[in-house]
Design a protein around this motif. Structure first.
Motif, PDB file in Angstrom:
ATOM      1  N   ILE A 137      44.937 152.030 -34.819  1.00 25.99           N
ATOM      2  CA  ILE A 137      45.244 150.658 -34.422  1.00 25.99           C
ATOM      3  C   ILE A 137      46.697 150.576 -33.976  1.00 25.99           C
ATOM      4  O   ILE A 137      47.603 151.037 -34.677  1.00 25.99           O
ATOM      5  N   TYR A 138      46.895 149.982 -32.795  1.00 27.13           N
ATOM      6  CA  TYR A 138      48.236 149.755 -32.271  1.00 27.13           C
ATOM      7  C   TYR A 138      48.520 148.255 -32.390  1.00 27.13           C
ATOM      8  O   TYR A 138      48.088 147.463 -31.550  1.00 27.13           O
ATOM      9  N   ASP A 139      49.225 147.879 -33.437  1.00 29.25           N
ATOM     10  CA  ASP A 139      49.402 146.487 -33.832  1.00 29.25           C
ATOM     11  C   ASP A 139      50.670 145.913 -33.203  1.00 29.25           C
ATOM     12  O   ASP A 139      51.787 146.237 -33.604  1.00 29.25           O
ATOM     13  N   MET A 140      50.487 145.020 -32.208  1.00 29.08           N
ATOM     14  CA  MET A 140      51.597 144.316 -31.575  1.00 29.08           C
ATOM     15  C   MET A 140      51.722 142.886 -32.091  1.00 29.08           C
ATOM     16  O   MET A 140      52.579 142.129 -31.633  1.00 29.08           O
ATOM     17  N   ASP A 141      50.855 142.508 -33.051  1.00 29.21           N
ATOM     18  CA  ASP A 141      50.806 141.125 -33.526  1.00 29.21           C
ATOM     19  C   ASP A 141      51.631 140.880 -34.780  1.00 29.21           C
ATOM     20  O   ASP A 141      52.130 139.769 -34.984  1.00 29.21           O
ATOM     21  N   ALA A 142      51.776 141.872 -35.650  1.00 29.92           N
ATOM     22  CA  ALA A 142      52.456 141.655 -36.921  1.00 29.92           C
ATOM     23  C   ALA A 142      53.906 141.251 -36.723  1.00 29.92           C
ATOM     24  O   ALA A 142      54.436 140.390 -37.441  1.00 29.92           O
ATOM     25  N   ASN A 143      54.563 141.858 -35.729  1.00 32.38           N
ATOM     26  CA  ASN A 143      55.976 141.580 -35.472  1.00 32.38           C
ATOM     27  C   ASN A 143      56.236 141.851 -33.994  1.00 32.38           C
ATOM     28  O   ASN A 143      55.931 142.938 -33.495  1.00 32.38           O
ATOM     29  N   SER A 144      56.782 140.872 -33.286  1.00 37.59           N
ATOM     30  CA  SER A 144      56.996 141.025 -31.849  1.00 37.59           C
ATOM     31  C   SER A 144      58.093 142.023 -31.524  1.00 37.59           C
ATOM     32  O   SER A 144      58.281 142.376 -30.356  1.00 37.59           O
ATOM     33  N   SER A 145      58.815 142.506 -32.514  1.00 36.60           N
ATOM     34  CA  SER A 145      59.860 143.508 -32.303  1.00 36.60           C
ATOM     35  C   SER A 145      59.404 144.901 -32.698  1.00 36.60           C
ATOM     36  O   SER A 145      60.203 145.835 -32.709  1.00 36.60           O
ATOM     37  N   GLN A 146      58.106 145.024 -33.038  1.00 39.09           N
ATOM     38  CA  GLN A 146      57.605 146.295 -33.531  1.00 39.09           C
ATOM     39  C   GLN A 146      56.243 146.613 -32.916  1.00 39.09           C
ATOM     40  O   GLN A 146      55.512 145.724 -32.469  1.00 39.09           O
ATOM     41  N   LEU A 147      55.928 147.904 -32.917  1.00 40.98           N
ATOM     42  CA  LEU A 147      54.565 148.370 -32.707  1.00 40.98           C
ATOM     43  C   LEU A 147      54.203 149.155 -33.958  1.00 40.98           C
ATOM     44  O   LEU A 147      54.773 150.218 -34.215  1.00 40.98           O
TER      45      LEU A 147
END
Length: 731
Positions: A552-562
């Motif tokens: 999973i490539y999570d771009m939703d948890a934090n807009s400054s992180q992947l």
């Protein structure tokens, strides 16, 4: 019993058996030529054989009074009385109506109705209906494959099939795995369109003969062959942005058995295009040189070919003023570069049995080296990949042609070394495997294909990959297919997220990535409806992909992180497509398709839609040609529904984006004029000029914490016009 009686009994028994043996020849009734591989079956039994290289057969009957059913693809099957008195001569007649039903056809693409798998073939004639500079642009007139840019800086393109990213599609070149590993993101642009003879687009899990990596589809690209390509083929291309291409193919016969082909491709683009005035190049500068030389040997008992390809591709993008050779680490501008060198030796060898055309040995092999030297802003990326691949295949029948099989062993070796920013990643994968694939074809109406392979991965243990494909023809106009299969793949975390690297997002790999494992199941219905004196050909397909594990490539948890982690919940994709094509006249045809995707995964502990995926899409293509194809015109209209976008609510208000995109249309068109020596063409991509507003967040401060060029959901460049020519000297 006395010896004399035993001897007499043995002679009588042998004569009795011989008396039930029928011999004959099957031929083409119109041309009186032998039909090789025709099926001869004893009626009401599983007893049968296929004809040899001379069209002849010998069959021991279970009953002297049996009838024979004789069939051959494209011919009318015949039932005849077995004649035991001498050599039978059975002449089959071509079935013109059946040949029309073998394919569901629209222009220059077709679906083979006798193939157990759902495979659409895109021919060279179809590819010339668009610019088709490389493989990524070869699907513009095809409804099954979607192509889009990954970000607003790198120019990388990706495909989607069945609603999922192209990394789940196994892309082969002549049945050799090709666009994979570190070439996964840019590899589509490494295969020039002028080299391509045809493309097979298979939906669902593909054949196990080519490996375990096919999860949602299998695309096989056939290149132009030395033995039948043009003596000379020249193609020139230029577009309104300032991109130039030159392609040259040459093929010739060395002698009666050897032939060779030399394929050349080059492109150059050094302009700065910034249509949205954000200070960034909308298209990176690029230059590429690509060469392939291949040889083929055709003998009576052996066929062999070997080839060598070498490529150098350079890209430079980012802020205006950044160019080839600049150092992104010391430049005051935000720079992007990707310099790739790739070399490969590949080949195939087949051993033939002229009197047993159903039997044969094959060996497919490849050795490749890939080197990437790149950078994004202040961060560098270096990567090398060394790959060895081999596949030994044996095919034969069990008793008769109704029971066919392929079996073999394969070996895949991958060595990866990557450096991104201050982190280094390396791994070696050694994967020997063995497989068996059985095909049951008792007649023209039914086919069953069962396959399984076992691979022994040095890092992740044993992979067991079962596959099943079936086909049943209800009537001359209606065919149903069903399939189910398992797939595996090892993710390449950095390359597969190259869009994230052109942003300020921090890459956080929370745990060691595990292999991705999925099941794919579904099928299709192919039918034809009479409308007047023409037929409306319809194809409806549905496929469901379920992941046992997915990265999973999570771009939703934090807009400054992947954030990258293994699946913690459910993940699936539903895909439905309805396509129709209709030949209005000998000159005018159209095909249209509606696609629905429901793609969801557990992201940031919430089961939700995967971003950048339009649930609803519509496709329309029309083609018109004058007599003798002197003039040809093609237009393709696509509608994309709304897409969910990653969450940016934690950014400052001026840098936040909507939670979903609007819907939009794209229109491409081309007109060509044919001559005896070839043709000239003019066309346009994105003719309506639709572009995404503000594709880069905080473009004025590319080294700030808010900079992000990865939230791309539509084209970022407007209307592009191109012209070109194709010149051919045929053999």
């Amino acid at each position: 019993m006395k010896p004399i009686y035993i001897f007499i009994f043995t002679i009588l028994l042998a004569l009795s058996i011989e008396a039930q043996t029928v011999r004959g020849m099957v031929g083409n009734g119109a041309e009186h030529e032998p039909l090789i591989g025709a099926t001869v079956q004893e009626l009401g039994t599983q007893n049968g054989v296929i004809t040899d290289v001379n069209g002849q057969f010998t069959l021991k009957l279970e009953s002297r009074d049996s009838k024979l059913v004789v069939s051959y693809s494209g011919f009318i099957a015949d039932t005849v009385n077995a004649d035991l008195s001498g050599m039978m001569h059975i002449m089959l007649q071509e079935n013109a109506s059946e040949l029309e039903e073998v394919v569901v056809q629209a222009s220059s693409t077709f679906l083979d109705d006798r193939e157990s798998k759902h495979v659409e073939v895109i021919t060279e004639a179809e590819l010339t209906k668009a610019a088709c500079c490389n493989l990524s642009e070869s699907f513009e007139t095809n409804a099954s494959v979607d192509v889009s840019f990954t970000d607003a800086v790198s120019g990388a393109k990706t495909i989607r099939m069945l609603g999922l990213d192209g990394r789940y599609v196994q892309i082969n070149r002549e049945n050799i795995p090709n666009v994979r590993g570190l070439a996964g993101r840019y590899g589509l642009s490494y295969m020039p369109g002028t080299w391509i003879q045809s493309i097979d687009v298979g939906k669902g899990a593909g054949t196990i003969v080519n490996g375990y990596e096919s999860m949602t589809g299998q695309i096989n690209v056939e290149l132009k062959k030395p033995e039948n390509s043009e003596t000379l083929y020249l193609n020139g291309y230029a577009n309104s942005f300032g991109r130039f291409e030159l392609n040259a193919n040459h093929a010739r016969d060395i002698n009666d058995q050897w032939s060779t082909a030399l394929l050349l491709h080059s492109n150059y683009f050094n302009n700065e295009v910034d249509q949205n005035d954000d200070g960034f190049m909308d298209i990176p500068k690029g230059r590429q040189i690509n060469v392939m030389n291949r040889y083929k040997y055709q003998g009576e008992k052996m066929v062999s070919q070997i080839g060598l390809t070498v490529m150098r591709d350079e890209k430079a993008g980012g802020q205006l003023g950044y160019g080839f050779g600049d150092d992104f680490k010391t430049s005051s501008q935000y720079g992007f570069q990707n310099n790739t060198t790739r070399a490969e030796v590949f080949g195939k060898t087949g051993l033939l049995f002229p009197h047993k055309p159903y039997k044969g040995w094959g060996f497919i092999y490849s050795a490749s080296y890939l080197d990437i030297d790149g950078g994004f802003g202040r961060d560098n990326y270096l990567g090398t990949e060394k790959t060895l691949y081999g596949n030994v295949i044996f095919q034969n029948i069990i008793g008769n042609s109704f029971h066919q099989y392929k079996t073999g062993v394969s070996m895949l070796y991958d060595e990866f070394d990557e450096i991104y920013a201050d982190s280094a990643f390396s791994r070696k994968e050694v994967v020997p495997g063995l497989y068996y694939e059985y095909t049951y074809t008792p007649g023209d109406k039914f086919t069953l294909l069962l396959g399984a392979r076992t691979d022994f991965h040095n890092l992740y243990g044993t992979y067991f990959t079962p596959r099943l494909h079936s086909r049943f023809q209800f009537s001359e106009n209606t065919t149903v297919r069903a399939a189910i299969g398992r797939g595996y793949r090892t993710p390449n975390t950095i390359v597969e997220n190259s869009n994230i690297l052109v942003s300020s997002r921090q890459l956080i790999i929370e745990e060691n990535p595990e292999p991705e494992v999925s099941w794919n199941m579904g099928g299709s219905l192919v039918t034809a409806v009479n409308i007047g004196d023409k037929k409306l050909n319809l194809i409806a397909d549905y496929f469901y992909t379920y992941f046992e594990n997915q990265l999973i490539y999570d771009m939703d948890a934090n807009s400054s992180q992947l954030r990258v982690y293994n699946l913690r919940g459910k993940s699936y994709a539903h895909s439905f497509q309805l396509e129709g094509n209709y030949q209005f006249s000998d000159r005018l045809s159209a095909k249209a398709a509606y696609k629905f995707y429901d793609v969801r995964a557990t992201i940031n502990d919430e089961f939700r839609e995967v971003p950048f995926n339009a649930r609803n899409r519509f496709f329309l293509n029309t083609s018109y040609s004058t007599r003798f194809d002197k003039w040809e015109a093609d237009a393709t209209l696509q509608w994309y529904g709304s897409k969910r976008l990653p969450n940016t609510s934690d950014k400052p208000a001026e840098f936040q984006r909507e939670s979903s995109s609007p819907d939009f249309f794209l229109l491409n068109a081309q007109v060509s004029r044919g001559f005896r020596w070839g043709n000239v063409y003019i066309g346009s991509e994105n003719l309506l000029g639709f572009t995404q507003d503000d594709p880069i967040i905080d473009a004025e401060n590319p080294f700030s914490d808010n900079f992000d060029a990865s939230l791309v959901w539509a084209p970022i460049v407007g209307r592009m016009v191109y012209v070109g020519f194709r010149y051919k000297i045929k053999r």
